[in-house]
Design a protein around this motif. Structure first.
Motif, mmCIF file in Angstrom:
data_model
loop_
_atom_site.group_PDB
_atom_site.id
_atom_site.type_symbol
_atom_site.label_atom_id
_atom_site.label_comp_id
_atom_site.label_asym_id
_atom_site.label_seq_id
_atom_site.Cartn_x
_atom_site.Cartn_y
_atom_site.Cartn_z
ATOM 1 N N ARG A 39 0.795 -1.310 0.163
ATOM 2 C CA ARG A 39 0.076 -0.024 0.195
ATOM 3 C C ARG A 39 0.913 1.228 -0.180
ATOM 4 N N ARG A 118 5.794 -9.656 5.219
ATOM 5 C CA ARG A 118 4.676 -9.255 4.401
ATOM 6 C C ARG A 118 4.849 -8.904 2.906
ATOM 7 N N ASP B 38 -4.464 -9.857 -3.700
ATOM 8 C CA ASP B 38 -4.445 -8.413 -3.759
ATOM 9 C C ASP B 38 -4.655 -8.197 -5.324
ATOM 10 N N THR B 62 -17.993 -8.909 0.863
ATOM 11 C CA THR B 62 -16.450 -8.184 0.397
ATOM 12 C C THR B 62 -15.468 -9.172 -0.047
ATOM 13 N N ALA B 64 -12.777 -10.306 0.681
ATOM 14 C CA ALA B 64 -12.252 -11.394 1.549
ATOM 15 C C ALA B 64 -13.431 -12.395 1.885
ATOM 16 N N ALA B 119 -2.781 -14.529 0.861
ATOM 17 C CA ALA B 119 -3.655 -13.474 1.194
ATOM 18 C C ALA B 119 -4.045 -13.133 2.745
ATOM 19 N N ALA B 122 -1.504 -10.738 3.673
ATOM 20 C CA ALA B 122 -1.516 -9.191 3.209
ATOM 21 C C ALA B 122 -2.761 -8.649 3.746
ATOM 22 N N GLU B 123 -3.724 -9.383 4.374
ATOM 23 C CA GLU B 123 -5.001 -8.857 4.455
ATOM 24 C C GLU B 123 -5.486 -9.362 5.891
ATOM 25 N N GLU B 125 -8.098 -9.025 7.254
ATOM 26 C CA GLU B 125 -9.661 -9.583 7.117
ATOM 27 C C GLU B 125 -9.820 -11.185 6.744
#
Lengths: 209, 209
Positions: A39, A118, B38, B62, B64, B119, B122-123, B125
């Motif tokens: 990001r 990450r 991503d 979402t 996710a 995933a 990175a996220e 959620e």
């Protein structure tokens, strides 16, 4: 200190060599840590540093190159190795586990290790950073110092448990691992690190179990 | 089978309930696997499925949520547990290590596990997906089956080594780990899994080393 946006500096562009490079690095360090590799854009870094994006590319080629340049292990490898080996090879696993947990529990160090893992996971180009910053300066010398066979492979085995801990406890925060006291987790990982560092491996001694 | 882009279907929008949902899932499965979490957008999934993006949001809330819905462990948890326990608790670590390596060496399974770990890393959620798809249905029942104390915590310790292996060998591809024969790596990880599953832990038996 570089004053970003200082009126004396020419707006939007800096050509003052080392100072601009330093401003870029400072901005990158902060943005990568706060927003992660994905990001954060080269443009954002340039904006925060008060330089033209071209200058970032000039100094660091790619975003991955910039990341590699600014990410630094939060510990001095030489000091880490000295600490881990202080009570001899037989205690290396235990001391490494406590060292790793103590480092990861420190918010600043944790931020950086999590950012590195990450970024490397998301971006194959950054993967080499893990090897260059973690495996080569710290884990291989450590495995060599305990005198075991196949130190490079042992170092990567240690790395897998280290990354898995960082991801599981601090990134995914899976329970009950995430809230277990650090001392307990360290004690439970100690045997794994010890075996990877000094135990017998399948490949080096064929036929051994 | 859903025929995406079939002339009979109304262009750009599907309202045929289950069929549209299935088309979205198929497209998502393929795009997530090929491009990662991503780099796949809800819009791209909708386009590939031949539906309005609003429909994706309607069904899965979402990105996710969509990911969580389509990501499936490439192995049947019940079969995995049966396999690992076939020779009794004392061989669980060894059999789990070989099972994990065999699964990760399979290109399709590997693609999914790597996509899931990437995933989740990175996220935040998506992080819950790892717990829901890997820890709860497979690792906790396994730790319970060997009859040891604190099975949920043991399951997360196993998870850390599993994730670390996936990241180190298949995502970062750090050498010499990446090119070491799978059988050797499995043999070297066996003791770790065994200890996490059946060994004594620091917290459960206080005072024990």
């Amino acid at each position: 200190m570089v004053e970003t946006g200082a009126p004396a500096a020419k707006r939007g562009r800096r050509t003052d060599g080392g100072q601009a490079k330093e401003a870029i690095e400072q901005a990158a360090r902060r943005l990568f840590a706060d927003h992660g590799f994905d990001r954060t854009s080269v443009r954002q870094v340039a904006l925060a540093a008060g330089v033209d994006p071209m200058l970032v590319t000039h100094y660091f080629k790619t975003k991955a190159g910039l990341f590699a340049a600014v990410v630094q292990p939060p510990v001095d490898p030489a000091l880490a190795i000295t600490f881990v080996l202080e009570e001899g090879p037989d205690h290396a696993g235990e001391r490494l586990a406590h060292f790793v947990l103590r480092t990861l529990e420190d918010p600043d160090s944790q931020k950086w290790i999590v950012a590195m893992v990450r970024a490397a996971t998301a971006e194959p180009e950054v993967a080499a950073v893990v090897r260059e910053r973690m495996v080569v300066p710290m884990l291989i010398p450590l495995a060599e110092a305990v005198g075991a066979s196949d130190p490079e492979y042992r170092a990567t085995l240690v790395m897998t448990q280290l990354i898995g801990l960082a991801v599981g406890r601090y990134v995914l925060q899976v329970e009950p691992l995430a809230s277990r006291p650090a001392q307990e987790v360290a004690a439970d990982l100690a045997g794994t690190f010890q075996r990877y560092l000094t135990g017998s491996l399948s490949g080096s001694e064929v036929g051994e179990s």
